[in-house]
Write an enzyme that holds these catalytic residues in place. Structure first.
Site, PDB file in Angstrom:
ATOM      1  N   HIS A 168       3.258  60.460 -16.523  1.00 40.35           N
ATOM      2  CA  HIS A 168       3.159  59.774 -15.182  1.00 40.35           C
ATOM      3  C   HIS A 168       2.466  60.872 -14.050  1.00 40.35           C
ATOM      4  O   HIS A 168       2.718  62.024 -14.320  1.00 40.35           O
ATOM      5  CB  HIS A 168       4.532  59.410 -14.333  1.00 40.35           C
ATOM      6  CG  HIS A 168       5.519  60.033 -13.876  1.00 40.35           C
ATOM      7  ND1 HIS A 168       6.503  60.391 -14.727  1.00 40.35           N
ATOM      8  CD2 HIS A 168       5.550  60.979 -12.919  1.00 40.35           C
ATOM      9  CE1 HIS A 168       7.174  61.233 -14.194  1.00 40.35           C
ATOM     10  NE2 HIS A 168       6.703  61.603 -12.995  1.00 40.35           N
ATOM     11  N   GLU A 231       4.023  56.961 -10.446  1.00 42.78           N
ATOM     12  CA  GLU A 231       5.235  56.755  -9.703  1.00 42.78           C
ATOM     13  C   GLU A 231       5.071  57.135  -8.216  1.00 42.78           C
ATOM     14  O   GLU A 231       4.161  58.077  -7.948  1.00 42.78           O
ATOM     15  CB  GLU A 231       6.069  58.315 -10.128  1.00 42.78           C
ATOM     16  CG  GLU A 231       7.169  58.440  -9.388  1.00 42.78           C
ATOM     17  CD  GLU A 231       7.958  59.768  -9.612  1.00 42.78           C
ATOM     18  OE1 GLU A 231       8.898  60.221  -8.772  1.00 42.78           O
ATOM     19  OE2 GLU A 231       7.621  60.516 -10.564  1.00 42.78           O
TER      20      GLU A 231
END
Length: 318
Positions: A168, A231
């Site tokens: 991420h 994120e």
């Protein structure tokens, strides 16, 4: 027509001072593979695209625009010999915004030990702080690289870089309601997981293009082993704080992080859809010399590049 369910969170771009040092770090230390280099001598910059590839990679052998979990390193010629040049890693006030990229690995203890023994510096080792299951290594420019366990079975004293994932990319957001609406309704991402940290007063939102009909939000199943996850970090209260001026997007001075990139099934149709949705543009397809890329702005003024997935439809000679 364009179908957002086919979109992919293709890459994250970071500016680097010295490509030789950065490529050595990401290839030799973290096991990534360089699969594409684009040189633009007239504009005096080069792009390097790295991925996890090999027997156990999620996107083994795929064309680079048809992947998730790609890292783009941008080198502007001359920075490597400029003693004054330094990137903004996004984690120091007053220029916070981008936070980190994250690599999930099969054996986090062994990987961290190997990195430490090879001289890699750490922002946080596994033994530091309260969270003993994550670490943050520092790349040659001081960008934070989070290391997490992929939740796959561990084999003592064995690690396989082809099983790693560029899991991420983290960016801080002022107002989670607005940001979630943009990434879900405009870019077509899905909310995969939410993690509240009440003691520290922040919440994490993990989004991505997951089309598994059996996936359950907040189940935690599989997310550590994904690629192409975004994120969003929300520090409580920023959305209603009149003194909060917003986050640094990485493209205003001092520069560092550049953008995230989404590859789409039909570039023209996707941009027409974005136009109808009233997005804020940094660059339309018709602007400038490069007619095969566009940039939209999210709610915090981060740049989101839009490119054609060349495995679906040929558009550019990359």
């Amino acid at each position: 027509m364009t179908d957002p369910s086919t979109y992919k969170f293709n890459h994250t771009m970071l500016r680097v001072k010295d490509p030789k040092a950065s490529l050595e770090f990401y290839q030799d230390k973290l096991g990534m593979k360089l699969i594409r280099t684009l040189d633009f001598p007239e504009a005096k910059f080069s792009l390097y695209f790295l991925v996890y590839d090999g027997e156990n990679a999620l996107n083994a052998g795929k064309e680079w625009t048809d992947r998730e979990g790609v890292l783009e390193l941008t080198h502007n010629y001359g920075t490597e010999s400029d003693p004054e040049y330094k990137v903004n890693n996004g984690n120091a006030d007053p220029y916070r915004g981008f936070g980190h990229i994250c690599v999930s690995v099969d054996n986090i203890d062994l990987v961290c030990d190997k990195l430490i023994s090879s001289g890699v510096k750490f922002q946080k080792k596994l033994t530091d702080g309260r969270q003993k299951d994550i670490a943050f290594a520092l790349d040659p420019d001081g960008y934070w690289v989070e290391l997490i366990w992929s939740r796959t079975p561990k084999v003592e004293n064995v690690t396989d870089p082809s099983a790693y994932r560029l899991n991420h990319t983290m960016i801080r957001v002022k107002d989670p309601e607005k940001s979630l609406k943009f990434y879900q309704d405009v870019l077509g991402m899905k909310l995969l997981r939410t993690a509240e940290h009440e003691a520290a007063k922040f919440t994490l939102y993990f989004l991505g293009y997951n089309n598994d009909p059996n996936f359950v939000i907040n189940s935690g199943v599989g997310v550590h082993n994904f690629e192409g996850v975004l994120e969003l970090t929300w520090n409580w209260g920023t959305e209603k704080d009149p003194e909060f001026k917003g986050y640094h997007n990485g493209n205003d001075q001092p520069q560092g992080f550049g953008h995230i990139c989404v590859s789409v099934d039909d570039l023209d149709a996707a941009c027409e859809r974005f136009e109808k949705l009233g997005v804020n543009w940094k660059k339309r397809l018709t602007d400038g010399r490069m007619k095969n890329v566009a940039f939209v702005l999210d709610e915090d003024n981060y740049w989101v590049e839009i490119i054609q997935n060349e495995a679906i439809k040929k558009n550019a000679n990359w």
